[in-house]
Design an enzyme around this catalytic site. Structure first.
Site, PDB file in Angstrom:
ATOM      1  N   TRP A 106       0.746  -1.117  -0.167  1.00 14.80           N
ATOM      2  CA  TRP A 106       0.190   0.108  -0.612  1.00 14.80           C
ATOM      3  C   TRP A 106       0.949   1.206   0.299  1.00 14.80           C
ATOM      4  O   TRP A 106       1.925   1.895   0.895  1.00 14.80           O
ATOM      5  CB  TRP A 106      -0.986   0.207   1.111  1.00 14.80           C
TER       6      TRP A 106
ATOM      7  N   HIS B  37      -6.454   1.131   3.087  1.00 13.97           N
ATOM      8  CA  HIS B  37      -7.847   0.204   3.057  1.00 13.97           C
ATOM      9  C   HIS B  37      -9.193   0.643   4.305  1.00 13.97           C
ATOM     10  O   HIS B  37      -9.298   0.799   5.327  1.00 13.97           O
ATOM     11  CB  HIS B  37      -7.861  -1.416   3.087  1.00 13.97           C
TER      12      HIS B  37
ATOM     13  N   ARG C 188      -4.438   5.597  -2.273  1.00 17.36           N
ATOM     14  CA  ARG C 188      -3.603   5.092  -2.408  1.00 17.36           C
ATOM     15  C   ARG C 188      -2.340   6.353  -3.235  1.00 17.36           C
ATOM     16  O   ARG C 188      -2.562   6.944  -4.064  1.00 17.36           O
ATOM     17  CB  ARG C 188      -3.478   3.786  -3.067  1.00 17.36           C
TER      18      ARG C 188
ATOM     19  N   GLN D 197     -14.013   0.270  -1.064  1.00 21.80           N
ATOM     20  CA  GLN D 197     -13.961  -0.774  -0.775  1.00 21.80           C
ATOM     21  C   GLN D 197     -14.957  -1.093  -0.263  1.00 21.80           C
ATOM     22  O   GLN D 197     -15.876  -0.188   0.569  1.00 21.80           O
ATOM     23  CB  GLN D 197     -12.341  -0.685  -0.130  1.00 21.80           C
TER      24      GLN D 197
ATOM     25  N   VAL E 137      -5.107 -11.843   7.990  1.00 21.65           N
ATOM     26  CA  VAL E 137      -5.568 -13.191   7.802  1.00 21.65           C
ATOM     27  C   VAL E 137      -4.655 -14.313   7.369  1.00 21.65           C
ATOM     28  O   VAL E 137      -3.538 -13.865   7.209  1.00 21.65           O
ATOM     29  CB  VAL E 137      -6.497 -13.248   6.457  1.00 21.65           C
TER      30      VAL E 137
ATOM     31  N   ALA F 204     -12.510 -12.516   6.531  1.00 20.77           N
ATOM     32  CA  ALA F 204     -12.670 -11.184   6.339  1.00 20.77           C
ATOM     33  C   ALA F 204     -12.215 -11.453   5.187  1.00 20.77           C
ATOM     34  O   ALA F 204     -12.096 -12.245   4.432  1.00 20.77           O
ATOM     35  CB  ALA F 204     -11.415 -10.240   7.366  1.00 20.77           C
TER      36      ALA F 204
END
Lengths: 804, 331
Positions: free
Chosen positions: B151, B170, B196, B210, B253, B295
């Site tokens: 990012w 995000h 971004r 998003q 995750v 997620a």
């Protein structure tokens, strides 16, 4: 990006699926193959040949005639201009009909039989450029192959290269071996690790060099191996071929080994000319003030104190983890090599890379992904073995290995219960162990229900049980795992009246013909000032350190600038009156805390509706169009906006604007944009704005959902004509009338001044509808109500009935 | 009786000759008016002999009703044929009531929200200007972590003493914020703008929208991640849509995945997803052995581009009304 040539890969692992299937399985398991690059696919009619005779060309000094045996009954004669042509060479022979790349146009061209200076040429001996292998066109490609004459060249040289895009957690995917382990796990085979043993002399390494790490945080590990008596020369063909196939340029046998091992293991290495190191020793430290370093690529660096350098006893000789220095590099006269295999902290490398290079190097790219320091020794031994194999020499006994960052590799315990909890399946013990072993992850089964797993030296991402479970899941294949609907209860929702109000406003305004826009959150100082509510003074705003556009370096404090810009940009194309609106956030600084983000509505309206075919005249959008919209918005939201004349905002014309309030709370403004401001944004004509704070309005909306049944009794209608002061707001008269309990509604239908009306006064005419919910009104009821109304108007507005 | 029949025939013949409304009115006066012919007959009934009086009286009354109906019918027919004779140019444009438009990103965001709401998800929002801590550190992306390269960040200029702030890269920070105030079961999506530091081209915008999703409950597994997201994709793209999950990496995750759909022959990445990392569950004060979940995150612009066949992402924030008008009336 990592280029993985399949010929190279096949040295370590077997697989039995097609290239496409291999690429697919790797991608699905996490090593995304972005492209499959093939070389040699088009080499139809190009075969292995041997030059059996070379004769001069009768008509040209620079051309010669070569006889080529390519396994056919008769050899053929071709005309060749290559200076390196010689009898006995094994070459790539293109027969008539082959598709070759034209060396000058670089386009594919079909080879024909032709006469060159009067001699017929029956084919061609190819250069690398003609075959599309490289740009080389100085001479013909001379092959080093045992293949029989007549063998298709593609059997010998063609390769497929997988272009892999590793994820940041997998630096091992920047290595052929790392990919080989994936292939092994996916195909059920095992990886054959390359040999890494070599003879050592009896001179202990400690007598030849020493390593001092002054910055253990920046350099958790540094190993050095010293090899004496090397002979510098080209590396063997197989190594050069491997490097070229992976996109690297061969240099000499020592440098090629360091690059080869970097590509093989993912661990960058560097070789110094031992004799050029002052006191023959290594110091890893931060750069000294105003220290300088010339790199291998010739660039001259002014080092910064944060840079980590490799130094000898006196000066920096390499920028750690990025590139070696020019004055300790391997040259033709090097006889002793000091081989560095080290580990550097990723943040340190990233900082120096960003400070000194444009895009980094193969080495820095790997260090920035955080390598496991345990990997260094494996790569060091492999490289030493290859140097001795290809350049001769002998290694001193042992490795100088400073390892201040050594940590006990944690053992990860994975229960079968957890595997089943996460994956919803329970693979057998053998299956789990098979997957982990193929990936090179050491593992033990601890009955009755656990596995003990440890992270291998080439990875750093196996730290908790779920990391191991991902390995199992991805190798089995996510698509092979079960799928199930979500069980359990639906949680209570969070209430967000502001968000809901924003959505209702969007629906209402778009339903009334306006177009919703969504604009950028950043604005410039000038436009921010130009639309400010306090004349030419900027509202304090949140500034950005690195805005996308240097001219828009702050967060918007209103939706005005982008609204105006958008209106102007669309005005030319709009053939009728135009209305746009945005529901979005504004940002107000809040000390050291996060800014206050306020949800706002901003709408702009203006332009002309042209005369219609059906007789309606052209009409300019005006204040009351804007106000009508506001009133309808209020109706839709179940509220009434009170207008206080004069918005008190320098964005709007004072006499043509109003503050908006609900229940006495200020919620926004409406009015005509100052012409100078509109013109500054290139808006033509009158422009009207509506601005509401959704944040302020949301808590004021308390409309009951209930409705009233319509009255079944008839209405009585009466007209009232009143004479009042010219300045008296007619709306206030109507509101005062509507206050009466028997009045159902009031309609203003005429406002007049002139003949028969005293100067400074005006006549206001209204229809008044009286109705009761429970009975038919009599003339007396209406008469009484009217008297009450007139009394109130007389006292409140000094109004007179026009008739009396 | 013959008289009555003859009278009826005469009256009907006379009516048939009435060519307009006025003539029908005149006919009515002549036959059914106070001195009309039929009225006269009715009046004469009382002079008839008693034995025929009832029969003739009833017949005359029936005839009166029948003639009244015939007159009305004739009048209606005349009106209809008069309207038929007249015509307007229906090809002329109508008077259009104004029809505005919602922005395509709003439309698509709402479609996604509806789809998830139908599946029991709550919808919440979070701040655009975030703390570095929430955007990165607490999502297991500490400073210097290689994943920060995923990012490119726009930073807020601030005093050195306060915590560092940025434009969120995000919507994932809302995972942490939502977990701070809610207990499982958790089933929520977070739509919102992200930013971004990235050059803009046909497929990249520096500002994007998003939708983040978070589901946490007792013993949720990768199977529930798959089942939920497959159901979502079916609702969005149709029941026959082909899906695939490939391994991917996001620091917060484990295991991580990417969901792709087969779209016009090619596999197309729709969203990133994965099981919530046990450390994030633990940091939220929950027992990771008991509570698990998943997620996911997806780009609204990307879905909008597919849905509307838009090939250049920059159209969305240019707000050209010629572009926006095409969304008039859409919901």
């Amino acid at each position: 990006m990592m280029d993985v040539p399949l010929k190279w890969l096949a040295n370590y692992v077997d697989w039995d699926f097609s290239v496409e299937e291999l690429a697919h399985r790797l991608s699905m398991a996490g090593a995304e193959v972005e492209a499959i690059k093939r070389s040699g696919g088009e080499w139809d009619q190009v075969v292995i040949g041997r030059v059996t005779a070379v004769e001069p060309h009768p008509n040209a000094d620079r051309l010669r005639l070569a006889t080529v045996d390519f396994g056919a009954d008769e050899p053929l004669q071709v005309v060749c201009g290559a200076p390196n042509l010689d009898t006995g060479q094994t070459i790539a022979f293109a027969q008539v009909g082959a598709q070759l790349i034209d060396p000058s146009t670089r386009e594919l061209r079909k080879l024909r039989r032709g006469k060159i200076r009067g001699v017929t040429s029956m084919g061609m001996i190819c250069s690398e450029r003609e075959l599309g292998l490289s740009d080389e066109h100085e001479g013909i490609l001379v092959l080093d192959t045992e293949a029989a004459l007549g063998t298709p060249l593609s059997d010998v040289l063609a390769d497929v290269v997988l272009d892999i895009k590793p994820t940041p957690n997998r630096p091992d995917h920047y290595s052929i071996l790392g990919i080989a382990r994936e292939v092994a796990a996916l195909s059920g085979s095992t990886v054959t690790e390359p040999a890494a043993t070599f003879p050592e002399s009896d001179i202990p390494i400690g007598e030849r060099t020493s390593v001092t790490i002054e910055d253990p945080e920046g350099c958790p590990r540094y190993t050095a191996i010293v090899i004496d008596g090397v002979r510098i020369g080209p590396s063997p063909q197989w190594m050069q071929d491997a490097l070229v196939s992976a996109g690297m340029r061969p240099i000499n046998n020592i440098v090629d080994v360091t690059n080869f091992v970097m590509l093989e293991w993912g661990q960058p290495l560097h070789a110094f000319d031992y004799e050029l190191l002052q006191e023959n020793r290594i110091v890893v430290r931060r750069a000294r003030p105003s220290e300088q370093l010339e790199l291998l690529d010739g660039s001259q660096l002014e080092l910064q104190p944060e840079d980590l350098v490799i130094a000898d006893a006196q000066r920096a000789v390499a920028l750690a983890g990025i590139m070696g220095g020019a004055d300790s590099e391997i040259s033709d006269t090097t006889t002793t090599v000091l081989l560095e295999t080290a580990n550097f902290q990723e943040a340190t490398i990233r900082r120096s890379r960003a400070a000194h290079t444009e895009s980094g190097t193969e080495a820095s790219r790997r260090f920035e992904k955080s390598l496991n320091p345990e990997l260094a020794e494996l790569a060091a031994r492999r490289a030493a073995a290859l140097i001795i194999e290809t350049a001769g020499g002998t290694a001193c006994a042992g490795i100088a290995d400073e390892f201040p960052g050594k940590a006990h590799a944690p053992q990860v315990l994975v229960t079968q219960r957890r595997i089943e909890q996460i994956l919803s399946i329970l693979p057998s013990v053998e299956e789990v162990r098979g997957v982990l072993s193929a990936l090179g992850i050491s593992n033990r089964w601890l009955p009755p229900d656990r596995f003990a797993v440890s992270c291998p030296p080439w990875r750093s991402d196996i730290n908790v049980a779920d990391d191991v479970i991902e390995e199992i899941g991805r190798i089995i294949g996510y698509d092979n795992l079960p799928s199930a609907p979500l069980p359990g209860s639906v949680p209570d929702p969070d209430l967000d009246p502001q968000r809901d109000l924003g959505e209702r406003i969007r629906d209402l305004l778009s339903g009334m013909g306006l177009h919703e826009i969504i604009t950028y959150v950043t604005v410039g100082q000038q436009e921010s000032t130009a639309t400010s509510s306090i004349g030419n003074e900027e509202i304090d705003s949140v500034r950005l350190l690195n805005p996308m556009n240097a001219e828009r370096d702050r967060m918007r404090t209103s939706l005005r600038p982008w609204g105006l810009r958008t209106f102007a940009q669309n005005q030319r194309e709009a053939r009728s009156a135009l209305g746009i609106f945005e529901v979005g956030k504004t940002f107000t600084p809040n000390g050291a805390g996060q800014p206050t983000e306020t949800r706002m509505l901003f709408a702009l309206l203006g332009g002309e509706t042209p005369a219609s075919l059906h007789g309606e005249p052209a009409r300019q959008f005006d204040f009351f169009d804007a106000k009508g919209l506001l009133e309808q918005l209020g109706t839709g939201l179940g509220t009434t906006f009170d207008l206080v004349p004069g918005a008190g905002d320098d964005f709007l014309i004072k006499g043509r604007s109003a503050k908006l309030s609900v229940d006495g709370c200020e919620v926004g403004l409406i009015g005509q944009v100052r012409p100078a401001t509109a013109a500054a944004f290139d808006v033509e004509g009158d422009l009207f704005a509506l601005e509401l704070s959704i944040a302020a309005l949301a808590p004021l909306l308390t409309r009951s959902e209930t409705v009233a049944a319509p009255s079944v009794f008839p209405a009585a209608v009466e007209d009232l004509a009143l004479i009042v002061e010219a300045s008296c707001p007619a709306g206030d008269l109507a509101a005062a009338i509507a206050d009466n309990g028997l009045v159902e509604s009031v309609e203003l239908f005429d406002i007049y001044s002139g003949d028969q009306i005293p100067a400074g006064r005006k006549s206001v005419a209204l229809h008044v509808y009286y109705r009761s919910p429970d009975r038919t009104l009599t003339d007396r009821d209406v008469e009484k109500a009217r008297r009450g109304i007139v009394r109130r108007l007389q006292s409140q507005f000094k109004a007179k009935l026009r008739d009396s | 009786m013959d008289d009555l029949e003859a009278l009826e025939a005469e009256a009907r013949a006379s009516l048939a000759e009435a060519g307009d409304e006025a003539a029908v009115d005149a006919w009515r006066v002549a036959w059914l008016g106070r001195r009309g012919r039929l009225t006269t007959v009715l009046r004469g009934v009382r002079d008839l002999p008693p034995e025929v009086r009832p029969r003739v009286g009833a017949g005359a009354n029936r005839l009166k009703a029948a003639l009244e109906d015939a007159g009305d019918e004739h009048r209606t027919r005349l009106l209809a044929s008069a309207a038929d004779a007249e015509s307007i140019d229906v090809s002329l444009p109508g008077r259009n009531p104004p029809l505005g438009s919602l922005h395509p990103i709003t439309l698509t965001r709402r479609l996604l929200e509806r789809t998830f709401r139908d599946m029991g998800f709550d919808v919440v929002e979070g701040p655009d200007v975030e703390l570095e801590e929430y955007n990165f550190d607490r999502l297991r992306i500490p400073a210097g972590h290689p994943a920060r390269d995923m990012w490119d960040t726009i930073w807020v200029a601030g005093d050195d003493d306060g915590p560092r702030q940025l434009l969120r890269t995000h919507t994932s920070p809302m995972q942490i914020r939502y977990l701070e105030r809610r207990e499982p079961p958790i089933r929520v999506i977070v739509p919102g703008a992200c930013y971004r530091y990235e050059a803009t081209d046909a497929t990249h915008e520096w500002m994007l929208t998003q939708i983040e999703g978070l589901v946490i409950d007792e013993n949720l597994s990768f199977a529930h991640l798959k089942g939920t997201l497959e159901a979502f994709v079916r609702r969005m793209f149709g029941a026959d849509i082909e899906t695939r999950f490939r391994c991917d990496y996001f620091p917060f995750v484990e295991p991580g995945a990417e969901l792709g759909v087969r779209w016009q022959g090619d596999w197309l990445e729709v969203l990133g997803c994965g099981m919530v990392h046990p450390e994030i569950i633990e940091d939220a004060g929950l027992d990771p052995e008991r509570y698990t979940g998943f997620a996911f995150g997806m780009g609204v612009e990307r879905v909008a581009m597919l849905r509307y066949g838009v090939r250049d992402i920059r159209h969305f924030y240019r707000n050209d009304v010629r572009f926006l008008r095409q969304f008039e009336g859409r919901r």
